[in-house]
Design a protein around this motif. Structure first.
Motif, PDB file in Angstrom:
ATOM      1  N   LEU A   1       0.839  -1.206   0.000  1.00 36.60           N
ATOM      2  CA  LEU A   1       0.000   0.000   0.000  1.00 36.60           C
ATOM      3  C   LEU A   1       0.872   1.254   0.000  1.00 36.60           C
ATOM      4  O   LEU A   1       0.573   2.242  -0.674  1.00 36.60           O
ATOM      5  CB  LEU A   1      -0.949   0.006   1.203  1.00 36.60           C
ATOM      6  N   LYS A   2       1.962   1.196   0.745  1.00 32.30           N
ATOM      7  CA  LYS A   2       2.900   2.336   0.789  1.00 32.30           C
ATOM      8  C   LYS A   2       3.514   2.559  -0.594  1.00 32.30           C
ATOM      9  O   LYS A   2       3.655   3.693  -1.045  1.00 32.30           O
ATOM     10  CB  LYS A   2       3.987   2.048   1.827  1.00 32.30           C
ATOM     11  N   ASP A   3       3.859   1.469  -1.269  1.00 33.56           N
ATOM     12  CA  ASP A   3       4.424   1.584  -2.621  1.00 33.56           C
ATOM     13  C   ASP A   3       3.421   2.216  -3.586  1.00 33.56           C
ATOM     14  O   ASP A   3       3.791   3.016  -4.449  1.00 33.56           O
ATOM     15  CB  ASP A   3       4.843   0.199  -3.138  1.00 33.56           C
ATOM     16  N   VAL A   4       2.157   1.831  -3.444  1.00 33.41           N
ATOM     17  CA  VAL A   4       1.102   2.418  -4.292  1.00 33.41           C
ATOM     18  C   VAL A   4       1.040   3.924  -4.037  1.00 33.41           C
ATOM     19  O   VAL A   4       1.008   4.731  -4.977  1.00 33.41           O
ATOM     20  CB  VAL A   4      -0.274   1.757  -4.003  1.00 33.41           C
TER      21      VAL A   4
ATOM     22  N   ASP B   1       3.330   5.850  -2.850  1.00 34.53           N
ATOM     23  CA  ASP B   1       4.573   6.535  -3.258  1.00 34.53           C
ATOM     24  C   ASP B   1       4.723   6.629  -4.777  1.00 34.53           C
ATOM     25  O   ASP B   1       5.725   7.120  -5.268  1.00 34.53           O
ATOM     26  CB  ASP B   1       5.791   5.794  -2.664  1.00 34.53           C
ATOM     27  N   GLY B   2       3.716   6.088  -5.481  1.00 37.06           N
ATOM     28  CA  GLY B   2       3.743   6.185  -6.953  1.00 37.06           C
ATOM     29  C   GLY B   2       4.752   5.281  -7.616  1.00 37.06           C
ATOM     30  O   GLY B   2       5.254   5.565  -8.704  1.00 37.06           O
ATOM     31  N   LYS B   3       5.063   4.144  -6.948  1.00 34.44           N
ATOM     32  CA  LYS B   3       6.056   3.222  -7.538  1.00 34.44           C
ATOM     33  C   LYS B   3       5.539   2.568  -8.823  1.00 34.44           C
ATOM     34  O   LYS B   3       6.307   2.159  -9.674  1.00 34.44           O
ATOM     35  CB  LYS B   3       6.396   2.119  -6.525  1.00 34.44           C
ATOM     36  N   PHE B   4       4.215   2.455  -8.913  1.00 27.99           N
ATOM     37  CA  PHE B   4       3.615   1.809 -10.089  1.00 27.99           C
ATOM     38  C   PHE B   4       2.990   2.879 -10.974  1.00 27.99           C
ATOM     39  O   PHE B   4       2.371   3.823 -10.476  1.00 27.99           O
ATOM     40  CB  PHE B   4       2.548   0.795  -9.650  1.00 27.99           C
ATOM     41  N   LEU B   5       3.155   2.728 -12.277  1.00 29.80           N
ATOM     42  CA  LEU B   5       2.625   3.725 -13.195  1.00 29.80           C
ATOM     43  C   LEU B   5       1.159   3.440 -13.491  1.00 29.80           C
ATOM     44  O   LEU B   5       0.828   2.604 -14.328  1.00 29.80           O
ATOM     45  CB  LEU B   5       3.433   3.729 -14.491  1.00 29.80           C
ATOM     46  N   ASP B   6       0.281   4.111 -12.761  1.00 29.39           N
ATOM     47  CA  ASP B   6      -1.163   3.995 -12.999  1.00 29.39           C
ATOM     48  C   ASP B   6      -1.706   5.398 -13.201  1.00 29.39           C
ATOM     49  O   ASP B   6      -1.220   6.355 -12.600  1.00 29.39           O
ATOM     50  CB  ASP B   6      -1.875   3.398 -11.770  1.00 29.39           C
ATOM     51  N   VAL B   7      -2.691   5.506 -14.047  1.00 27.79           N
ATOM     52  CA  VAL B   7      -3.345   6.795 -14.201  1.00 27.79           C
ATOM     53  C   VAL B   7      -4.327   6.969 -13.052  1.00 27.79           C
ATOM     54  O   VAL B   7      -5.268   6.182 -12.911  1.00 27.79           O
ATOM     55  CB  VAL B   7      -4.085   6.874 -15.561  1.00 27.79           C
ATOM     56  N   LEU B   8      -4.105   7.954 -12.230  1.00 23.93           N
ATOM     57  CA  LEU B   8      -5.021   8.210 -11.110  1.00 23.93           C
ATOM     58  C   LEU B   8      -6.312   8.820 -11.624  1.00 23.93           C
ATOM     59  O   LEU B   8      -6.277   9.716 -12.463  1.00 23.93           O
ATOM     60  CB  LEU B   8      -4.367   9.173 -10.125  1.00 23.93           C
ATOM     61  N   HIS B   9      -7.438   8.355 -11.033  1.00 21.37           N
ATOM     62  CA  HIS B   9      -8.762   8.901 -11.335  1.00 21.37           C
ATOM     63  C   HIS B   9      -8.992   8.968 -12.854  1.00 21.37           C
ATOM     64  O   HIS B   9      -9.382  10.005 -13.382  1.00 21.37           O
ATOM     65  CB  HIS B   9      -8.962  10.295 -10.745  1.00 21.37           C
TER      66      HIS B   9
END
Length: 298
Positions: free
Chosen positions: A285-288, A290-298
């Protein structure tokens, strides 16, 4: 669209594991089983969810999941006093559904695969546009255990049969269904089958006969697991662990889905992290965050 998770049944095939707890509360790797079907509804964009369980197990689900606010959803609970068939869920949930469309997923089903979210959104759109129902087909080696779909030479579904002695294909209907609002009325008019249950296959047949059943095949790249036996529980745990280890992404992480959907804030995820930070789930959850994974938010 509303969502229903049917998490009833006595789980006798899993005794002694399920003698004092619901099958859907058993762990699949690092999450309770019910997280996985709930993640499917959330990935479809559904936030209003009814969990139907047995009278003795409903309070346990409520204790675990509460009202769903921590996942950005609204959860309500209902009981199925006896296992009288999957289609009974639409009668029990009639007031909850109201005049809306509805998706139902079985509490012991796990779905995974790249592009699944796109398929789910299309099924929602199909129901909401008045085009009828969508079910998902999956190849199995033991078709006599399932509701089986027969296709014509153009790949169009032409029949559905529950647990056939002589299966007409190897494609079964998985435990995930999307319906328009007519499903409530159809369910109320169903007659019990020879096993004394209101069969979801009979519901699907009504849609098929009216030309309103869309059967989406989950082919290569998709995994569907039905965790009803000791062997399949281990298989599911091994599958989830292997996929998460190799892809470095979780399957069925409700906080992550809610956060990426914009349903909960960073601060709300941090609260969960504080509780879980001593294990790999919390660290993920912390990695998520911290933006470790490239996902488009919202």
């Amino acid at each position: 669209m509303k969502g229903i998770i049917l998490a009833g049944g006595s789980g006798t095939r899993l005794y002694p594991l399920t003698m004092v707890t619901s099958k859907q509360l058993l762990p699949i790797y690092d999450k309770p089983m019910i997280y996985y079907p709930m993640s499917v509804l959330m990935n479809a964009g559904i936030r209003d969810i009814l969990i139907i369980s047995t009278p003795q197990d409903a309070p346990r689900f409520e204790e675990l999941l509460e009202d769903g606010h921590q996942f950005g959803v609204h959860l309500t609970y209902a009981v199925q006093p006896s296992p009288d068939g999957l289609a009974q869920a639409f009668i029990i949930g009639a007031d909850f559904i109201g005049d809306d469309t509805v998706a139902m997923v079985l509490g012991d089903n796990i779905f995974a695969g790249h592009g699944l979210k796109k398929r789910l959104k299309a099924a929602v759109q199909n129901a909401e546009s008045g085009a009828g129902a969508t079910v998902f087909g999956y190849y199995v080696d033991d078709p006599e255990r399932f509701g089986i779909v027969e296709f014509d030479h153009e790949g169009k579904a032409i029949s559905i049969e529950e647990k056939p002695e002589h299966p007409k294909s190897n494609y079964c209907v998985t435990g995930l269904y999307f319906y328009d609002n007519k499903v409530v009325e159809y369910a109320k008019n169903l007659k019990p089958s020879a096993r004394g249950e209101l069969e979801v296959t009979d519901l699907n047949r009504i849609y098929l006969e009216k030309g309103n059943l869309n059967v989406e095949l989950l082919g290569q790249g998709f995994t569907w697991l039905d965790t009803g036996t000791h062997e399949s529980l281990v298989e599911a745990t091994n599958f989830v662990k292997t996929m998460e280890d190799h892809q470095h992404r979780k399957i069925g992480c409700l906080e992550e889905i809610a956060y990426l959907n914009g349903w909960i804030t960073k601060d709300e995820v941090l609260k969960v992290y504080e509780v879980l930070k001593k294990n790999q789930y919390g660290q993920y959850l912390k990695d998520v965050l911290d933006g470790k994974f490239l996902d488009v938010l919202h």
